[in-house]
Design an enzyme around this catalytic site. Structure first.
Site, PDB file in Angstrom:
ATOM      1  N   LYS A 129     -16.663  16.296 -12.723  1.00 24.72           N
ATOM      2  CA  LYS A 129     -17.399  17.355 -12.013  1.00 24.72           C
ATOM      3  C   LYS A 129     -16.464  18.526 -11.837  1.00 24.72           C
ATOM      4  CE  LYS A 129     -21.437  18.047 -10.116  1.00 24.72           C
ATOM      5  NZ  LYS A 129     -22.730  17.390 -10.378  1.00 24.72           N
ATOM      6  N   ASP A 169     -25.151  22.667 -12.094  1.00 22.77           N
ATOM      7  CA  ASP A 169     -25.386  22.020 -10.789  1.00 22.77           C
ATOM      8  C   ASP A 169     -25.781  23.164  -9.853  1.00 22.77           C
ATOM      9  OD1 ASP A 169     -24.901  19.238  -9.370  1.00 22.77           O
ATOM     10  OD2 ASP A 169     -24.080  20.703  -7.989  1.00 22.77           O
TER      11      ASP A 169
END
Ligand code: NDP
Ligand code: 2IT
Length: 450
Positions: A129, A169
């Site tokens: 991430k 995201d």
């Protein structure tokens, strides 16, 4: 039982000591090891090889400065990260988040969850991430472009189609992925699937945009079907009004549910008549083109707007939290339960505070945790990687059917790893955690001490 409790306390003390000031990361690990410590005590090979200690330590973290110039000519400085958490079962894979409250703790929690989520998809993807403490709100397209291009000047050397594949995201949608990919392609001088969520004209996959929301509703449908029920006629409450929320509303409505709320960080709307496809088309334009606030929905369609409020006090059968972490606190969970919620299915990552999770499990409702319920997004990202590697594009129907298959398989894995229960209730938290863990852990065991 006592041994597990002692081991859990000991493990969490060590983790807190090694990761001070990282509450979100500690919370995400706590939720997982509450399930996994009893499991590894029963399956000693994982315990003896210290797999949990190893799995909670990221492989590597890259931290870097991003400088860019705003429209007034001011030099701005942001911080960016890429957390390459675990590549035991495939290249690192996971989104980038641009939001002012992004910290290393937030990205470590997201990276850790991603490892288990990606394992659940059944595709060969490790977990990672990244993101930056950059606020895209109120910035012009050109400012966002300059920021993305500057960020990629550093990030490009750490990523690649076989090493690490970022995507979107919060705050990173089609616009940002396009700027990031355009700069990556230029720097690397290679046209390969190093990012997913790309535009359809340049290697993107059909259904990727819809995949997280659609997948989340498919997961709810699977949970309901397992107990002989369906979405038909169910009142649904959705939080957020971004990518995941919008396509959750679309699919829930298509499958016969009535969605009555949406929200953003400033407040929520309550439309008791339901957000029908025409109203949703208006929301898409509001959010994807005009980048406006959800408050305008209440003005446009003459319904209630609650400033500063989340939607959890609205009575519903199904709740789909689709905004951000810890948006369902203990009191929200209690209120949802008091109002008779039957299903909570998480589109967002870790939207429910740990006390809320315990309440849902105690009351034995159908609770679909994020790593299972929102895996459709990264699942279709995996399909985008496959299409890029094959140099072809699958039809909308083909991708949607594969997405449905991925969500059905994840549901089955959760059922088969859930502890046996006389009343047939499925503990999807245990099921998802254990099933996701076993595949990664077995790979780590096979590699020896790595
Ligand atoms: P978007 O940026 O498209 O939308 C985010 C939405 O959540 C907006 O309505 C935003 O409101 C709201 N929100 C964000 N932060 C906060 C906050 N701190 N408090 C209250 N509201 C907030 O993001 P996505 O829809 O892509 O992501 C939503 C969630 O889904 C995240 O948890 C993400 O990690 C998760 N997710 C996303 C996937 C994807 O493919 N995009 C895949 C799997 C999970 P505002 O505009 O006011 O900020
Ligand atoms: O949290 C997530 O799974 C995502 N933001 C999607 C990641 C991806 O690589 O598509």
């Amino acid at each position: 039982m006592a041994e597990a409790k002692q081991e859990l306390d000991h493990f969490m003390q060590g983790l807190a000591k090694r990761n001070p000031g990282e509450p979100e990361f500690q919370q995400a690990v706590q939720e997982v090891v509450e399930t996994l410590i009893p499991y590894v005590l029963d399956h000693r090979k994982y315990h003896d090889a210290h797999i949990l200690e190893r799995m909670t330590e990221p492989d590597r973290i890259v931290i870097f400065r991003v400088c860019w110039e705003d429209n007034e000519g001011n030099i701005r400085t942001n911080r960016a990260w890429r957390v390459q958490f675990n590549n035991s079962i495939g290249p690192y894979k996971g989104g980038m988040r641009f939001h002012p409250n992004v910290t290393l703790s937030v990205l470590k929690f997201l990276g850790f969850e991603q490892v288990l989520k990606n394992s659940l998809t059944g595709l060969p993807m490790g977990g990672g991430k990244g993101g930056a403490n950059f606020n895209p709100k109120g910035k012009s397209d050109n400012e966002v472009m300059r920021f993305c291009h500057s960020l990629m000047i550093e990030l490009y050397r750490h990523i690649g189609e076989d090493t690490d594949v970022p995507a979107g995201d919060i705050g990173v949608g089609a616009r940002e992925v396009s700027y990031l990919f355009g700069q990556y392609k230029r720097l690397a001088n290679r046209f390969v699937g190093t990012l997913t969520g790309k535009g359809l004209a340049f290697g993107g996959s059909l259904v990727r945009m819809e995949a997280t929301g659609y997948g989340c509703v498919y997961f709810a449908q699977n949970m309901l079907h397992h107990r002989g029920d369906s979405l038909q006629g169910k009142t649904c409450v959705v939080s957020g009004s971004g990518n995941v929320a919008i396509y959750t509303v679309e699919k829930a409505t298509e499958l016969g549910g009535k969605v009555v709320t949406l929200s953003d960080s400033q407040g929520s709307i309550y439309d008791p008549k339901g957000i029908d496809p025409d109203k949703l088309a208006w929301v898409k334009e509001l959010k994807e083109v005009r980048r406006g606030r959800i408050k305008e929905y209440a003005e446009q369609f003459g319904c209630e707007y609650q400033e500063g409020k989340r939607p959890w006090s609205v009575p519903c059968d199904i709740a789909f939290p689709c905004a951000t972490q810890n948006e369902i606190e203990a009191s929200d969970a209690a209120e949802l339960l008091k109002n008779g919620v039957q299903v909570v299915c998480e589109g967002a990552n870790m939207p429910t505070h740990i006390d809320g999770v315990h309440q849902f499990l105690d009351k034995k409702i159908l609770y679909g945790p994020a790593k299972a319920a929102n895996a459709g997004g990264v699942g279709v990202s995996g399909l985008e990687q496959s299409q890029n590697a094959l140099r072809l594009s699958w039809s909308r129907q083909e991708v949607d059917q594969r997405l449905q298959g991925i969500m059905r398989d994840i549901h089955e894995k959760c059922v088969s790893y859930s502890p046996e229960s006389k009343d047939g209730w499925v503990n999807y938290v245990d099921g998802a955690n254990i099933s996701g863990f076993v595949k990664v852990a077995d790979a780590m065991l096979a590699y020896g001490v790595v």
